[in-house]
Design an enzyme around this catalytic site. Sequence first.
Site, short mmCIF file in Angstrom:
data_model
loop_
_atom_site.label_atom_id
_atom_site.label_comp_id
_atom_site.label_asym_id
_atom_site.label_seq_id
_atom_site.Cartn_x
_atom_site.Cartn_y
_atom_site.Cartn_z
N GLU A 17 31.03 117.47 39.03
CA GLU A 17 32.02 117.24 37.94
C GLU A 17 33.46 117.00 38.60
OE1 GLU A 17 32.34 120.64 35.06
OE2 GLU A 17 33.78 119.38 33.73
N GLU A 37 28.69 124.79 36.33
CA GLU A 37 27.72 125.24 35.43
C GLU A 37 26.58 124.28 35.60
OE1 GLU A 37 30.87 124.05 34.64
OE2 GLU A 37 30.67 122.50 32.75
N ASN A 38 26.27 123.59 36.50
CA ASN A 38 25.00 122.60 36.75
C ASN A 38 23.64 123.18 36.00
OD1 ASN A 38 26.66 121.32 38.80
ND2 ASN A 38 25.78 123.04 40.20
N GLU A 67 30.34 130.34 33.19
CA GLU A 67 29.24 129.46 33.81
C GLU A 67 27.88 129.41 33.14
OE1 GLU A 67 30.76 127.31 35.44
OE2 GLU A 67 32.49 128.44 36.28
N HIS A 124 28.34 127.93 29.23
CA HIS A 124 28.32 126.57 29.46
C HIS A 124 27.04 126.06 29.23
CE1 HIS A 124 32.43 125.34 30.33
NE2 HIS A 124 32.47 125.66 31.57
N GLU A 170 35.60 123.39 28.01
CA GLU A 170 36.18 124.41 28.75
C GLU A 170 37.08 125.49 27.80
OE1 GLU A 170 35.43 124.79 31.66
OE2 GLU A 170 34.59 123.08 32.24
#
Length: 906
Positions: free
Chosen positions: A136, A279-280, A313, A316, A335
């Site tokens: 990101e 936050e993958n 995270e 998300h 966000e």
Amino acid sequence: MRDAQARTIFLKDYQAPAFLIEKTELHFDLDETRTRVTSRLVLRRNPDLAGNVEDTLQLDGQDMVLESLRIDGNELSSNDYVVADESLTINSVSAFASQSPDAGFVLECVTVIKPQENTSLEGLYKSRTMFCTQCEAEGFRKITYYLDRPDVMSVFTTTIVADKDKYPVLLSNGNDIAHGDLDGGRHWVTWEDPFRKPCYLFALVAGDLKHIEDTFTTCSQRDITLRIFVEEKDLDKCDHAMDSLKHAMRWDEEVYGREYDLDIFMIVAVDDFNMGAMENKGLNIFNTSCVLANPATTTDLAFQRVEAVVAHEYFHNWSGNRVTCRDWFQLSLKEGFTVFRDAEFSADMGSRSVKRVENVSFLRTAQFAEDAGPMAHPVRPDSYMEISNFYTLTIYEKGAEVVRMIRELLGPEKFRAGSDLYFDRHDGQAVTTEDFVLAMEAASGVDLGQFRRWYTQAGTPQLKISDNYDASAQTYELLVRQSCPPTPEQSHKDAFHIPLRMSLLNADGDELPLVLSGEPAASDAPTERVLDVTSDVQSFVFKGVKSRPVPSLLRGFSAPVKLQFDYSRDDLLFIMTRDSDGFNRWSAAQDLAVAVIQEILQQHQRGQSPGIDKRLLDAVGDILRSAVADARGSGELDQAMLAQLLSLPSEAYLSELSNEIDVDGIHWARETLADALAVEHAENFADLYKLCQSDAPYSADAASIARRTLKNCCLAYLVRTQEPRWLEICYRQFNEAGNMTDADAALRLLVNSPAEAAQPLRTQALNDFYERWQHESLVVNQWFSVQAIASRPGTLAQVKLLMNHKAFDIRNPNKARALISAFCNMNAVNFHALSGEGYTFLADQVITLNRLNPQIAARLLTPLTRWQKYNQQRQHLMKAELERIQADPELSRDVYEVVSKSLKAN
Ligand code: B3K
Ligand code: ZN
């Protein structure tokens, strides 16, 4: 900087993608010198675009070597495509596809990259001994050619091949579906993520990692494996993050009805990372500073940060991953909402009022300053040059306030219905802030038409409120005027819809029933209301008010605005002690302290000796006495809130309130007041300090943290007295502390004390501290920043020396932040020295980092961009440094955007 690179992207130019990627198969051959990435993408023309006959496929990609390219097995030659700095363009897809591109085709692409040389920490790079990724916003294009935009969502399968000794752990998103060994000491793992996602959520990690493991049983009784991966030496610092994760998972089920979806959730800690965490999907990657925690090495503040970031995270997964952004202008969709969610989580885990105070303090200091500066932009920006520059306090913190205001306007039940609808409607989609607002409206029936201006207009609105009491009519009027200063590209602002939560207090501090004129009188009228402020000028008349009340306005900071009401100091003292709204009690205390400090400053500027308002001195005495009595007795008071009430407004906040910042004057005036409070109340501070001692083993629960905070707040005042015994007690606390919070607090005080007797203690303490913690990188960062923020003269010379210390490495963002950013942002008197040496120092570092890590360079630059707030002499010096940076022929897009926009504000 070439003109082409200084391009601006506009929201109004958004177009849906001409091609979609249904399936992404990646194969990584990791190697120390060259890493080969093979991608197999199943693409097709976007059927949702009417009349789509696009035949040219332009993929994003940079800093890689293309080895081969095929469509449906047919190899393309270099005549069939164009490779540019940031793209790969295939002129005619249909010339190679075996059927119409509407029906789909397979693009196979082999590229070579060099992660070991990637210092930007974007894309695939090496951190110490491991490979890791940060995609990101636009890092995936440094891994392979792709449609690197969030509205292209694909199912990913990832195979990683690497040396088994060096990289025994190979991770990616989703589930491990197969693995095995290869010749030559290599091994492979294949991961499959069943959820469609944009490539910015892709992650890969390879390293010699160890992990702790736990399980979480979801509300539908599914068992989820939880793993936190770290280097072996850090295994003893993972428990707090694991506990935080489980709390967050439960909280999201209970408060938002959101259950986790994959069978495994992993966190990996890496040392070199541009921000806090990422936050993958299923594989969060964290800066070590936001995941590792152990009482011996970590302060309470850092414990709380770990809890908040782990939760952020994790949250998300729904607000960001399951429902993602259509384009990067919508960044606050994920966000702002997620910051709001994590703030509420932290409020539920600790003290709600204190959490609000901390957030608002930060917002009013840093976000308000951003909103008044050259980079000011709306929560949903209209344009950007480099999206990395838009991960701002406006997108995050103001964005969270916008969501909070929606909840104010809807009430908690309808807000929850709105969020349920939003997640249901848009699961698996890439959407816009408008979709979020539409869902909130649809579920609640509340019209947010005018409210939408919060997304499109930048700047901090001001609310000027005056009052008028009519004794004969028994009416009380609040006359509310709103305005908003111009910001770049926006000279005129339309009226905002502002939720103004308020109450009226009678002389006993009781809340009055609130009936507006025109409303029927009611015996059960509410005593607190949220007024809808929607016009430039608006009058609210309350009836049945028997005597002049004191208004309690903007309770809980119900909107991110600057409130002006002409309170007398006695009114502020009254609110401080009588208001039932904890936030407003604190806010009144701050306002009073600001007024007193500003008065001291004016006296100083006029060459008069300072006279300190006794009412403030007495009020602090009252707080202290009640804190002492409470600590001796029932222990009912919130000690974290007491510490907040005893803390003076920061220099940064006082600066934000100034039209022209008098750097030295603000420092002097604030120090003068703090010293006076210390001397006046030394005995009470001493009692409280002793009462807050505890022999109990360290615990990071809210009450223990509050007690330590209050204790160290007292110690800070006591050290101000410059009495040798307090310096010795401080030094003893440093030496004997059983946890990092107490040791760090004492060290900071010794380093900052101007007392002569502090000098040898400081030298000894700093040496001992380094000696003891030199192998703990995060603690060494603390050691750097403690020294960087000392307001004593000569600090810059010390910072420059430390830049050459063997433990310093400018390529590590945590180190750069600990030394450079701490000095430039938290040491106003030294950074703004009239010699200009602070500015030159920062510009030098930005010029160095511009080549290594443009994101960090651009971020470090912030304090120089605020030149308009300083006197002519400083303005001149600051602009000269900005111009020097601008003259660099190799300027990155990141730095170019910030420098050019801040000089344009001329
Ligand atoms: N989404 C990331 C931030 C990425 C920043 C890229 N420059 C972390 C977060 O906000 O949760
Ligand atoms: Zn986030």
